[in-house]
Every structure is written in C-alpha cells, then in structure tokens.
Write a protein that holds these residues in place. Structure first.
Motif, PDB file in Angstrom:
ATOM      1  N   ASP A   1       0.796  -4.642  -1.380  1.00  0.00           N
ATOM      2  CA  ASP A   1      -0.406  -5.406  -1.734  1.00  0.00           C
ATOM      3  C   ASP A   1      -0.102  -6.857  -2.087  1.00  0.00           C
ATOM      4  O   ASP A   1      -0.980  -7.574  -2.585  1.00  0.00           O
ATOM      5  N   SER A   2       1.127  -7.302  -1.852  1.00  0.00           N
ATOM      6  CA  SER A   2       1.577  -8.577  -2.414  1.00  0.00           C
ATOM      7  C   SER A   2       1.668  -9.704  -1.389  1.00  0.00           C
ATOM      8  O   SER A   2       2.582 -10.524  -1.433  1.00  0.00           O
ATOM      9  N   TYR A   3       0.688  -9.765  -0.472  1.00  0.00           N
ATOM     10  CA  TYR A   3       0.660 -10.832   0.529  1.00  0.00           C
ATOM     11  C   TYR A   3      -0.730 -11.462   0.552  1.00  0.00           C
ATOM     12  O   TYR A   3      -1.742 -10.765   0.680  1.00  0.00           O
ATOM     13  N   PHE A   4      -0.763 -12.797   0.429  1.00  0.00           N
ATOM     14  CA  PHE A   4      -2.033 -13.502   0.277  1.00  0.00           C
ATOM     15  C   PHE A   4      -2.010 -14.798   1.083  1.00  0.00           C
ATOM     16  O   PHE A   4      -0.949 -15.388   1.301  1.00  0.00           O
ATOM     17  N   ILE A   5      -3.185 -15.239   1.502  1.00  0.00           N
ATOM     18  CA  ILE A   5      -3.305 -16.484   2.258  1.00  0.00           C
ATOM     19  C   ILE A   5      -4.087 -17.500   1.432  1.00  0.00           C
ATOM     20  O   ILE A   5      -5.181 -17.202   0.933  1.00  0.00           O
ATOM     21  N   ILE A   6      -3.504 -18.682   1.279  1.00  0.00           N
ATOM     22  CA  ILE A   6      -4.195 -19.822   0.677  1.00  0.00           C
ATOM     23  C   ILE A   6      -4.599 -20.736   1.826  1.00  0.00           C
ATOM     24  O   ILE A   6      -3.742 -21.168   2.608  1.00  0.00           O
ATOM     25  N   SER A   7      -5.881 -21.010   1.950  1.00  0.00           N
ATOM     26  CA  SER A   7      -6.377 -21.771   3.092  1.00  0.00           C
ATOM     27  C   SER A   7      -7.319 -22.869   2.622  1.00  0.00           C
ATOM     28  O   SER A   7      -8.383 -22.587   2.068  1.00  0.00           O
ATOM     29  N   GLU A   8      -6.922 -24.114   2.869  1.00  0.00           N
ATOM     30  CA  GLU A   8      -7.785 -25.241   2.505  1.00  0.00           C
ATOM     31  C   GLU A   8      -9.054 -25.231   3.355  1.00  0.00           C
ATOM     32  O   GLU A   8     -10.145 -25.495   2.857  1.00  0.00           O
ATOM     33  N   GLU A   9      -8.929 -24.897   4.623  1.00  0.00           N
ATOM     34  CA  GLU A   9     -10.112 -24.945   5.489  1.00  0.00           C
ATOM     35  C   GLU A   9     -11.073 -23.787   5.226  1.00  0.00           C
ATOM     36  O   GLU A   9     -12.285 -23.941   5.387  1.00  0.00           O
ATOM     37  N   ALA A  10     -10.548 -22.640   4.788  1.00  0.00           N
ATOM     38  CA  ALA A  10     -11.424 -21.503   4.476  1.00  0.00           C
ATOM     39  C   ALA A  10     -11.892 -21.519   3.021  1.00  0.00           C
ATOM     40  O   ALA A  10     -12.767 -20.741   2.633  1.00  0.00           O
ATOM     41  N   GLY A  11     -11.306 -22.413   2.215  1.00  0.00           N
ATOM     42  CA  GLY A  11     -11.676 -22.474   0.798  1.00  0.00           C
ATOM     43  C   GLY A  11     -11.167 -21.286   0.012  1.00  0.00           C
ATOM     44  O   GLY A  11     -11.795 -20.840  -0.946  1.00  0.00           O
ATOM     45  N   THR A  12     -10.004 -20.760   0.399  1.00  0.00           N
ATOM     46  CA  THR A  12      -9.402 -19.604  -0.269  1.00  0.00           C
ATOM     47  C   THR A  12      -8.222 -20.089  -1.103  1.00  0.00           C
ATOM     48  O   THR A  12      -7.192 -20.486  -0.561  1.00  0.00           O
ATOM     49  N   PHE A  13      -8.371 -20.046  -2.430  1.00  0.00           N
ATOM     50  CA  PHE A  13      -7.369 -20.641  -3.306  1.00  0.00           C
ATOM     51  C   PHE A  13      -6.855 -19.689  -4.392  1.00  0.00           C
ATOM     52  O   PHE A  13      -5.999 -20.070  -5.181  1.00  0.00           O
ATOM     53  N   THR A  14      -7.382 -18.483  -4.443  1.00  0.00           N
ATOM     54  CA  THR A  14      -7.125 -17.599  -5.580  1.00  0.00           C
ATOM     55  C   THR A  14      -6.353 -16.345  -5.181  1.00  0.00           C
ATOM     56  O   THR A  14      -6.621 -15.743  -4.146  1.00  0.00           O
ATOM     57  N   VAL A  15      -5.396 -15.986  -6.015  1.00  0.00           N
ATOM     58  CA  VAL A  15      -4.679 -14.717  -5.895  1.00  0.00           C
ATOM     59  C   VAL A  15      -4.986 -13.907  -7.146  1.00  0.00           C
ATOM     60  O   VAL A  15      -4.797 -14.392  -8.261  1.00  0.00           O
ATOM     61  N   HIS A  16      -5.462 -12.689  -6.957  1.00  0.00           N
ATOM     62  CA  HIS A  16      -5.823 -11.832  -8.093  1.00  0.00           C
ATOM     63  C   HIS A  16      -4.888 -10.626  -8.117  1.00  0.00           C
ATOM     64  O   HIS A  16      -4.819  -9.854  -7.163  1.00  0.00           O
ATOM     65  N   LEU A  17      -4.143 -10.492  -9.200  1.00  0.00           N
ATOM     66  CA  LEU A  17      -3.217  -9.376  -9.373  1.00  0.00           C
ATOM     67  C   LEU A  17      -3.814  -8.380 -10.355  1.00  0.00           C
ATOM     68  O   LEU A  17      -4.182  -8.749 -11.475  1.00  0.00           O
ATOM     69  N   GLU A  18      -3.883  -7.133  -9.951  1.00  0.00           N
ATOM     70  CA  GLU A  18      -4.495  -6.085 -10.778  1.00  0.00           C
ATOM     71  C   GLU A  18      -3.438  -5.138 -11.332  1.00  0.00           C
ATOM     72  O   GLU A  18      -2.347  -5.003 -10.775  1.00  0.00           O
ATOM     73  N   ASN A  19      -3.799  -4.471 -12.425  1.00  0.00           N
ATOM     74  CA  ASN A  19      -2.944  -3.445 -13.030  1.00  0.00           C
ATOM     75  C   ASN A  19      -1.540  -3.958 -13.350  1.00  0.00           C
ATOM     76  O   ASN A  19      -0.521  -3.331 -13.019  1.00  0.00           O
TER      77      ASN A  19
END
Length: 274
Positions: A93-111
């Motif tokens: 579960d530890s792979y995330f994309i940060i995208s300036e063009e998509a406006g995706t800037f957040t990584v949320h880690l649970e538990n």
C-alpha cells in the motif's frame, strides 16, 4: 457554616483541576496497541517560489524553463522514533503519485502505531523488489501511474519523475524548445532513490489526533542541484528538443532528486492543515 461550605467548594475545585490535569496528561501519552493516521502534504515549488504550471523561471545554467508537467512517485514510507525504532508502512500500500497537473499533493497513511516520531524515510520511484513482483501484483497502481503519465511500457517500467515543458537558453537563438526529463530505472542502472528527513517538530500519532507533515519539494533541484545539467547539451540530432531518459546525466539527476525534499513544519492536531 459558610466557611466550611466555601472550604468544601475549594477542595472540590482543586480535586477537579487535579483530575482534569491528570486526564489531560494521560490523553497526551501514546497508548500501546492503538493506532492513528498520518498525513503528508507535498508542496511543490521552484527555488523557494510556488510552482505554477505555465510559469517560467531561470536557473543558474542560464536556461529559462516553462513547466508543463511535474509529477513524481513517492513510496516505501517509514516513520522513525528517537530511540531508532521504526514503523514501515505495508509495502503493498506504500506507493503514491504526487501530480501538479492533477492537483494530487497528499499521502494518507492509516493504522500507524501511536507514538512520537522524529524522522521520516521514503523512496522516489518504485524499487526493483516491487517491480519484479510482476504486473499482476501491482495492477491497480500501474493503472493509476499510467493515467498520470508515469509509465513507459511494462517491460521498461515506471517513470519515477516526469518533469517537462519548454526552455530557451541565454545567449542562444531565442527559440523555445521542448524538454523532457524522465527519471526511471533501466537495464543499465537502478535510479530508485531513498530520502531520510528529520522532523523539526515531533509528529505525535494518537487515536483521533492526526499529525500533518508539510514537505516542500524544489523542482529546480532536478537540473540545478549539486549536479548541473544543461538542457542545451542534451538536444536531439535535429536540434529541436532536449530529453534525458537514461545515461550518466540521469544518474546525476537521480542523485539531485535525493535533495529535492525538505520538511517545512509538522502540525499536530485532529484535522488537516497545510
């Protein structure tokens, strides 16, 4: 009688304060066996300024860049306590994309186990161990990466950093040319890198109390970090565009990106703060 009544009220008030104080202290301490969440916010910039796609900036290489895309993969998050003990987020579960063009800037880690964390470690890209598990094992992330322009073909794998736009060179012909810098691994080199950062304030993970770790990323470091990479020296034969997708310069860029991130601040609280 009145004095006795006032004295009893005073004792009761003092006792209430004591209980409240103890309760408050107990609430602030981590309770073993419980879990909370951690949020990381990646704030993209260029040499200390906010990054806005379509805007231009000039680097120390004498080149003016107009950015059209700045996306990257962050992965394999590990939180470390002062005593050196650590919590590694589940790999699948530890792979995330940060995208300036998509406006995706957040990584949320649970538990995440409750505790006081002093450092954070994460990767830039997808490590070979994960990639070699095959396409089926990571199909959902592969599909997400493809949507965000972070893949080549399966045989050539992921783009770890996708940095592109147009540029002009100082003292050149003034013509704007396109450029593409795609950091990824290939058959010759593994360009996955890891970063470890100290937190300026302890991240207090508690049940119902989520720390927000605000990181800043500097896109200028990609070409203008410890290693200086001039786009004009990476032109195609026709002289119409510059691209860096492999070779020695990409290895230098991968080393640059290790210093692309800093932690700006940590906000300990119940909500989301940037």
């Amino acid at each position: 009688m009145m004095k006795s009544y006032i004295k009893n009220i005073a004792v009761l008030f003092a006792f209430t304060l004591f209980v409240t104080s103890c309760s408050s202290d107990d609430d602030s301490k981590p309770v073993e066996g419980t879990f909370g969440d951690v949020e990381l916010f990646f704030d993209n910039g260029v040499s200390g300024d906010a990054l806005t796609l379509g805007n231009s900036y000039t680097n120390s290489n004498g080149e003016t860049l107009t950015l059209e895309r700045f996306n990257y993969i962050v992965s394999n998050f590990v939180l470390l306590k002062e005593d050196g003990s650590q919590f590694a987020y589940p790999k699948e579960d530890s792979y995330f994309i940060i995208s300036e063009e998509a406006g995706t800037f957040t990584v949320h880690l649970e538990n995440v186990p409750v505790g006081d964390y002093k450092k954070i470690k994460f990767g830039i890209g997808v490590d070979q161990q994960r990639y070699l598990q095959g396409e089926t094992a990571q199909q959902s992330f592969w599909d997400l990466a493809a949507i965000n322009n972070m893949t080549w073909t399966w045989s050539t794998g992921y783009r770890f950093v996708n940095f592109q736009g147009t540029f002009t060179a100082t003292g050149g012909d003034g013509v704007s040319r396109s450029f593409m810098v795609h950091q990824g691994s290939n058959t010759a080199t593994d360009n996955y890198r890891e970063v470890t950062l100290n937190l300026p304030t302890t991240a207090r993970v508690r049940t119902g109390e989520m720390p927000n770790i605000h990181l800043k990323s500097d896109a200028n470091v990609i070409l203008d970090g410890d290693n200086k990479i001039a786009l004009r020296q990476n032109m195609n034969q026709a002289g119409t565009a510059a691209s860096i997708m492999g070779g020695e310069n990409l290895i230098k860029i991968a080393e640059n990106t290790k210093k692309m991130f800093t932690v700006d601040h940590v906000h300990n609280g119940a909500g989301t703060h940037h």
